[in-house]
Write an enzyme that holds these catalytic residues in place. Structure first.
Site, PDB file in Angstrom:
ATOM      1  CG  HIS A  82      -0.642   0.254   2.547  1.00 53.62           C
ATOM      2  ND1 HIS A  82      -0.210  -0.661   3.386  1.00 53.62           N
ATOM      3  CD2 HIS A  82      -0.061   1.448   3.029  1.00 53.62           C
ATOM      4  CE1 HIS A  82       0.607  -0.170   4.452  1.00 53.62           C
ATOM      5  NE2 HIS A  82       0.352   1.372   4.549  1.00 53.62           N
TER       6      HIS A  82
ATOM      7  CG  ASP B 117       0.092  -3.869   2.686  1.00 55.45           C
ATOM      8  OD1 ASP B 117       0.325  -3.544   1.491  1.00 55.45           O
ATOM      9  OD2 ASP B 117       0.010  -3.311   3.673  1.00 55.45           O
TER      10      ASP B 117
ATOM     11  N   GLY C  78       3.212   6.409   8.108  1.00 50.85           N
ATOM     12  CA  GLY C  78       4.564   6.519   7.663  1.00 50.85           C
ATOM     13  C   GLY C  78       5.599   5.524   8.123  1.00 50.85           C
ATOM     14  CG  ASN C  79       6.139   4.053  12.149  1.00 55.28           C
ATOM     15  OD1 ASN C  79       5.789   5.128  12.877  1.00 55.28           O
ATOM     16  ND2 ASN C  79       7.440   3.879  12.249  1.00 55.28           N
ATOM     17  CB  SER C  80       3.077   1.719   6.255  1.00 58.00           C
ATOM     18  OG  SER C  80       1.841   1.964   6.780  1.00 58.00           O
TER      19      SER C  80
ATOM     20  N   GLY D  80     -10.593 -23.211  -4.660  1.00 54.71           N
ATOM     21  CA  GLY D  80     -11.638 -22.844  -5.074  1.00 54.71           C
ATOM     22  C   GLY D  80     -13.091 -22.982  -4.500  1.00 54.71           C
ATOM     23  CB  VAL D  81     -14.308 -24.334  -1.611  1.00 52.34           C
ATOM     24  CG1 VAL D  81     -14.268 -25.517  -2.669  1.00 52.34           C
ATOM     25  CG2 VAL D  81     -13.092 -24.223  -0.568  1.00 52.34           C
ATOM     26  CD  GLN D  82     -18.625 -18.474  -2.160  1.00 51.70           C
ATOM     27  OE1 GLN D  82     -19.659 -18.436  -1.413  1.00 51.70           O
ATOM     28  NE2 GLN D  82     -18.556 -17.546  -3.212  1.00 51.70           N
ATOM     29  CB  ILE D  83     -14.023 -21.851   3.756  1.00 55.84           C
ATOM     30  CG1 ILE D  83     -13.039 -20.802   3.616  1.00 55.84           C
ATOM     31  CG2 ILE D  83     -13.763 -23.319   2.754  1.00 55.84           C
ATOM     32  CD1 ILE D  83     -11.743 -21.322   3.696  1.00 55.84           C
TER      33      ILE D  83
END
Length: 524
Positions: free
Chosen positions: A158, A188, A261-263, A319-322
């Protein structure tokens, strides 16, 4: 004289406490710049220095700071003053602001971060701004750190997102142009590369974060609010935090003050090794409140290595919704312990669907290794390469069976959204009268295409209402059995009661999404 023994004891206790605060032993995990042609060596923190109470963390900080950098990002996008860097300072109008000297730091911050000057005039011509030619403008800043002497820098995705050029600023003020090597939005993380022009820069190494314990000291070094290298100290507050950032959440929580800013900056242990990469804070105000989250070093190191090798990450895809398995769901299906991952629905044409994994299955193990819950399943699957063949153990209809699956390639984030659509054909069958199911607190009627029953009313105060069921929801299955009438629901409920179940598991469709709801049943 009576107070001298007490003061002496106090001094000894303070000295002992200080010594404990900086004990850590081992290598600092940092390379020093050398003029000799030999390879840079990792600097160690001698135990005698680590136990010197008077220096606090100073010896460690002195050695690791050269590895920490600031990252400045420019973008070709047109940005307003309010969007730049994610800041929205509101100094103007604060009591006493207009009386501040022109060179006061608050005024400098306000100018740099978009609150004052030409870019902040309230009556500026917005149309002129919209029509002006695009040019590179500052769009963000954060922190990072070298992980090799030849100039690879780790930061957050980000921080560099949407950037067109990057500048890496060393702690001595040296500025170097950076090139984006690769990013991984799901975790990220991002990697930049700078041309060190033969200079062997100081670099940090990763710790084995499995040895990190709650209560360990931690040092955060970074670039908060553009101030440059700043050091804060605290402890590890928790492990394994899930903050809803993504399917691979497993953050280290620290209380070392971390701000915007620490990111992308490192969190060090007292041996000078990176235990995590600061990526998020919890703050109602936008500033530090003592709750920050770092990506664990072990997970980050593997991803960073892949980014350097290939510029991208390829993960295995089931490929499964869990969803999690609650106590009610475990009771409804006859599972002894509420663990594993409940399959809400396989994605069409996914590896899981092709292998025969069904909605309502509970995935309890992968290659014989127990699955505690959805997060563990997501991380386990992501750890496999695409095209890997794995053995998925699922609990279905009271038994555990093994399903062999050849994993696919994880789609890009913008292709993950899945619409189930509405496959009803609008047939000519008449709508039947509604039926009230007393035991469940529901009134239902058949769906026109015969695929399920639609809820027309929910009894106030019932378990069904408490579980979030509402009129318009469609019950597709009860305890794995397809239902098309109220009688089917009653039959499945009666069977569950005879089998000694205290609840039934319903597969429910709400609009285009499916979920599972466990409802208690009468034992009378």
């Amino acid at each position: 004289m009576a107070h001298q023994p007490s003061n002496s004891i106090r001094r000894r206790l303070l000295a002992a406490a200080g010594a404990v605060a900086i004990l850590g032993g081992g290598a600092a995990g940092l390379s020093a710049y050398q003029t000799a042609p030999a390879l840079a060596e990792q600097v160690t923190v001698p135990r005698t220095e680590q136990s010197t109470a008077i220096n606090g963390f100073a010896d460690v900080v002195e050695r690791v700071s050269p590895a920490v950098v600031s990252v400045r990002v420019k973008s070709n996008r047109q940005l307003t003053s309010d969007s730049r860097n994610g800041f929205n300072f509101q100094f103007r109008g604060m009591p006493g602001f207009e009386q501040l000297p022109e060179d006061h730091p608050f005024r400098r911050f306000f100018r740099e971060f978009g609150g004052e000057g030409d870019d902040a005039r309230p009556n500026r011509n917005r149309r002129a701004e919209r029509d002006r030619p695009r040019r590179e403008r500052p769009s963000g800043q954060g922190s990072g750190f070298f992980i090799s002497e030849d100039g690879y820098v780790v930061t957050n995705n980000h921080v560099v997102e949407n950037g067109s050029s990057y500048t890496v600023v060393l702690n001595d003020g040296t500025e170097m142009d950076g090139t984006l090597v690769g990013t991984d939005p799901r975790t990220d993380l991002a990697v930049l590369k700078v041309d060190t022009e033969g200079r062997k820069v100081a670099y940090a190494t990763f710790a084995d974060d499995s040895a990190v314990r709650v209560g360990d000291w931690v040092l955060a070094i970074g670039n908060p609010f553009g101030l440059g290298g700043s050091v804060t100290a605290g402890i590890v507050s928790a492990r394994g935090r899930d903050i809803g950032a993504g399917p691979y959440d497993d953050f280290i929580q620290i209380d070392a003050p971390v701000n915007r800013g620490n990111s992308g900056g490192p969190a060090f242990n007292t041996a000078g090794q990176v235990i995590g990469i600061n990526t998020a804070i919890f703050s109602p105000s936008g500033g530090n409140v003592g709750i920050a989250f770092a990506i664990p070093a072990t997970a980050a190191e593997r991803i960073i290595s892949d980014l350097i090798d290939d510029g991208s990450i390829e993960r295995g895809w089931l490929g499964v919704q869990i969803a999690p398995v609650s106590d009610d769901i475990a009771e409804a299906v006859g599972l002894d312990v509420a663990e594993g991952a409940l399959v809400q629905q396989p994605t069409d044409d996914s590896p899981g669907a092709k292998a025969g994994i069904e909605a309502g299955d509970i995935i309890v193990a992968i290659n014989g290794e127990k699955v505690e819950g959805p997060r563990e399943l997501s991380r386990t699957i992501a750890g496999f390469d695409p095209d890997s063949e794995i053995n998925v153990s699922v609990f279905r209809n009271g038994d555990t069976k093994d399903v062999k699956v050849k994993l696919g390639l994880m789609p890009k984030p913008d292709r993950m959204a899945m619409g189930l659509g509405d496959d009803r054909d609008g047939g000519d069958e008449p709508v039947l009268e509604s039926s009230f199911l007393d035991d469940l607190g529901l009134t239902v009627t058949p769906v026109e295409d015969g695929k399920g029953v639609v809820i027309t009313d929910v009894e106030p105060g019932s378990d069904a209402e408490e579980k979030g069921l509402s009129a318009g929801d469609i019950i597709l299955k009860v305890n794995g059995q397809t239902v098309s009438t109220a009688k089917d629901v009653v039959a499945a409920t009666d069977k569950a009661t005879k089998d000694g179940r205290k609840a039934v598991l319903m597969q429910v469709r709400t609009n285009d999404a499916q979920r599972f709801v466990a409802l208690p049943v009468s034992q009378g």
